[in-house]
Design a protein around this motif. Structure first.
Motif, mmCIF file in Angstrom:
data_model
loop_
_atom_site.group_PDB
_atom_site.id
_atom_site.type_symbol
_atom_site.label_atom_id
_atom_site.label_comp_id
_atom_site.label_asym_id
_atom_site.label_seq_id
_atom_site.Cartn_x
_atom_site.Cartn_y
_atom_site.Cartn_z
ATOM 1 N N GLU A 83 1.953 6.769 -6.942
ATOM 2 C CA GLU A 83 0.931 7.774 -7.253
ATOM 3 C C GLU A 83 1.444 9.183 -6.984
ATOM 4 O O GLU A 83 1.183 10.105 -7.765
ATOM 5 C CB GLU A 83 -0.325 7.495 -6.438
ATOM 6 C CG GLU A 83 -1.077 6.250 -6.887
ATOM 7 C CD GLU A 83 -2.271 5.922 -6.011
ATOM 8 O OE1 GLU A 83 -2.443 6.601 -4.967
ATOM 9 O OE2 GLU A 83 -3.034 4.992 -6.364
ATOM 10 N N LYS A 130 2.383 1.720 -3.469
ATOM 11 C CA LYS A 130 1.357 2.273 -4.364
ATOM 12 C C LYS A 130 1.226 3.779 -4.166
ATOM 13 O O LYS A 130 1.114 4.540 -5.140
ATOM 14 C CB LYS A 130 0.033 1.574 -4.108
ATOM 15 C CG LYS A 130 -1.059 1.943 -5.107
ATOM 16 C CD LYS A 130 -2.318 1.112 -4.877
ATOM 17 C CE LYS A 130 -3.391 1.466 -5.898
ATOM 18 N NZ LYS A 130 -4.625 0.671 -5.698
ATOM 19 N N ASN A 131 1.272 4.232 -2.930
ATOM 20 C CA ASN A 131 1.178 5.671 -2.644
ATOM 21 C C ASN A 131 2.377 6.420 -3.201
ATOM 22 O O ASN A 131 2.230 7.526 -3.755
ATOM 23 C CB ASN A 131 1.075 5.898 -1.134
ATOM 24 C CG ASN A 131 -0.265 5.463 -0.568
ATOM 25 O OD1 ASN A 131 -1.263 5.389 -1.290
ATOM 26 N ND2 ASN A 131 -0.301 5.163 0.720
ATOM 27 N N GLN A 146 -1.670 -3.715 -11.619
ATOM 28 C CA GLN A 146 -0.924 -4.271 -12.744
ATOM 29 C C GLN A 146 -1.826 -5.120 -13.643
ATOM 30 O O GLN A 146 -2.776 -5.742 -13.176
ATOM 31 C CB GLN A 146 0.250 -5.116 -12.234
ATOM 32 C CG GLN A 146 1.324 -4.282 -11.555
ATOM 33 C CD GLN A 146 2.445 -5.125 -10.950
ATOM 34 O OE1 GLN A 146 2.259 -6.307 -10.649
ATOM 35 N NE2 GLN A 146 3.598 -4.513 -10.759
ATOM 36 N N LYS A 204 2.907 4.800 -12.850
ATOM 37 C CA LYS A 204 2.023 3.639 -12.833
ATOM 38 C C LYS A 204 2.877 2.375 -12.858
ATOM 39 O O LYS A 204 4.075 2.431 -13.138
ATOM 40 C CB LYS A 204 1.078 3.662 -14.037
ATOM 41 C CG LYS A 204 0.114 4.849 -14.060
ATOM 42 C CD LYS A 204 -0.809 4.775 -15.260
ATOM 43 C CE LYS A 204 -1.755 5.974 -15.322
ATOM 44 N NZ LYS A 204 -2.639 6.042 -14.145
ATOM 45 N N THR A 205 2.269 1.253 -12.596
ATOM 46 C CA THR A 205 2.925 -0.032 -12.806
ATOM 47 C C THR A 205 1.945 -0.975 -13.485
ATOM 48 O O THR A 205 0.886 -1.285 -12.941
ATOM 49 C CB THR A 205 3.483 -0.638 -11.507
ATOM 50 O OG1 THR A 205 4.072 -1.915 -11.799
ATOM 51 C CG2 THR A 205 2.423 -0.790 -10.425
ATOM 52 N N GLN A 254 -3.563 -5.481 -6.390
ATOM 53 C CA GLN A 254 -3.443 -4.346 -5.469
ATOM 54 C C GLN A 254 -2.703 -3.182 -6.115
ATOM 55 O O GLN A 254 -3.049 -2.017 -5.889
ATOM 56 C CB GLN A 254 -2.693 -4.771 -4.203
ATOM 57 C CG GLN A 254 -3.486 -5.594 -3.219
ATOM 58 C CD GLN A 254 -2.655 -5.918 -1.990
ATOM 59 O OE1 GLN A 254 -2.025 -6.967 -1.898
ATOM 60 N NE2 GLN A 254 -2.647 -5.005 -1.049
ATOM 61 N N LEU A 255 -1.691 -3.494 -6.913
ATOM 62 C CA LEU A 255 -0.882 -2.450 -7.538
ATOM 63 C C LEU A 255 -1.492 -1.914 -8.833
ATOM 64 O O LEU A 255 -0.988 -0.945 -9.399
ATOM 65 C CB LEU A 255 0.523 -2.988 -7.837
ATOM 66 C CG LEU A 255 1.428 -3.204 -6.629
ATOM 67 C CD1 LEU A 255 2.697 -3.957 -7.033
ATOM 68 C CD2 LEU A 255 1.788 -1.872 -5.967
ATOM 69 N N THR A 302 0.831 -1.210 0.000
ATOM 70 C CA THR A 302 0.000 0.000 0.000
ATOM 71 C C THR A 302 0.864 1.258 0.000
ATOM 72 O O THR A 302 0.526 2.253 -0.652
ATOM 73 C CB THR A 302 -0.923 0.017 1.226
ATOM 74 O OG1 THR A 302 -0.148 -0.188 2.422
ATOM 75 C CG2 THR A 302 -1.978 -1.063 1.125
#
Length: 324
Positions: free
Chosen positions: A96, A92-93, A135, A101-102, A132-133, A89
């Protein structure tokens, strides 16, 4: 003591690199606009693994400042749910926050793809992490490495079956499975069939895509264009790195097919995109034919002292010469 060492490493490997780059970091952001894969360029983070392992936040900030739009992950600790000590998480933050992006990640499937291993990696967990990411692809980065010189047709057929099974699992999450090649997939079996041919023939196009490493197919003595023509639409991802002009001898054939891995690696040397022997101008003309969606700079080993400068050099060439 451990804290002091970590601080020193962070300053040495990141602070110095960023300082060298700082005069032109802001001027190197993408000048060309477009939605094509060369305009929206990504990087496989393995290229800068020593930097991201020390300070992932600062490394990702610098990657974004250079102009990269997305990153391909590697090295997840699936049990802990972390990359480089960052919870997913939090990663991901960070992405962002930096406009990154991934779309794809490399996930170890070497036991999963091996017909000789009873213990298998947790593919469902990989799919969960990728989801979650955000992808779109869970990519197997390598075949089973136990005995590369004795891979048989049956090994590739088994791997293809396993990729299909993973693809069925991933489909439920809107994700596809991918496979990334090296040079040994281009060794010959009967009638000139190669391992990559078997993987492509025995996998379902709606479940499994391929990430063609342009360097490795060229280092095997073949042209990527020939595979794009033979298997249109199957190569949604490319790895882009260049070949040192002094190290162009193919490493597939009678002399090398039974050689030791370390002996073969003596014939390998990479360089920044646009400075080596690979004709990317021509190869880029096959992007649509191949089905290309995402292009990633990847350099397995960087020899320049400043690794950020290296990945910027590759970025600049692709933006200037391929992002038309």
């Amino acid at each position: 003591m451990q804290s002091s060492r970590r601080t020193f490493l962070r300053q040495a490997s990141l602070g110095l690199s960023a300082a060298i780059l700082s005069p032109y970091l802001f001027s190197c952001q993408g000048n060309k606009t477009g939605n094509g894969p060369f305009h929206q360029l990504g990087i496989q983070l393995y290229s800068i693994r020593d930097l991201i392992g020390v300070d992932p936040v600062k490394t990702l900030e610098t990657v974004a400042k250079i102009g990269y739009k997305h990153v391909e992950t590697f090295g997840v600790d699936a049990a802990a749910g972390k990359y480089w000590d960052l919870p997913i998480t939090e990663l991901k933050n960070v992405l962002e926050d930096n406009g990154l992006k991934t779309h794809s990640g490399h996930y170890d499937m070497s036991k999963y793809l091996s017909r000789h291993h009873q213990e298998k990696e947790n593919i469902e967990k990989y799919i969960e992490i990728a989801h979650q990411l955000g992808q779109s692809f869970v990519v197997a980065p390598v075949t089973p490495m136990d005995d590369l010189n004795n891979l048989k047709v049956e090994d590739y057929q088994y791997a293809a079956e396993q990729l299909n099974k993973a693809g069925e699992m991933a489909k439920k999450a809107g994700i596809k499975i991918g496979y990334h090649n090296h040079f040994w997939e281009f060794r010959n079996f009967a009638n000139g069939t190669k391992g990559l041919d078997i993987l492509i023939a025995f996998t379902e196009p709606d479940l499994v895509d391929f990430e063609l490493d342009i360097y490795w197919i060229e280092k095997a003595g073949l042209k990527p264009q020939s595979y794009f023509e033979r298997y249109p639409g199957r190569f949604s991802m490319w790895h882009i790195k260049d070949m040192d002009k002094q190290y162009t001898t193919p490493v597939v054939g009678e002399k090398y097919d039974k050689a030791g891995f370390m002996d073969i690696m003596k014939e390998i040397k990479y360089t920044e995109v646009g400075t080596g022997a690979i004709d990317y101008i021509n190869i880029a003309n096959y992007a649509n034919k191949s089905g290309l969606q995402y292009a990633f700079v990847e350099q397995d080993d960087i020899y320049m002292p400043n690794k950020f400068e290296s990945i910027k050099k590759s970025y600049d060439y692709i933006e200037r010469s391929l992002a038309k």
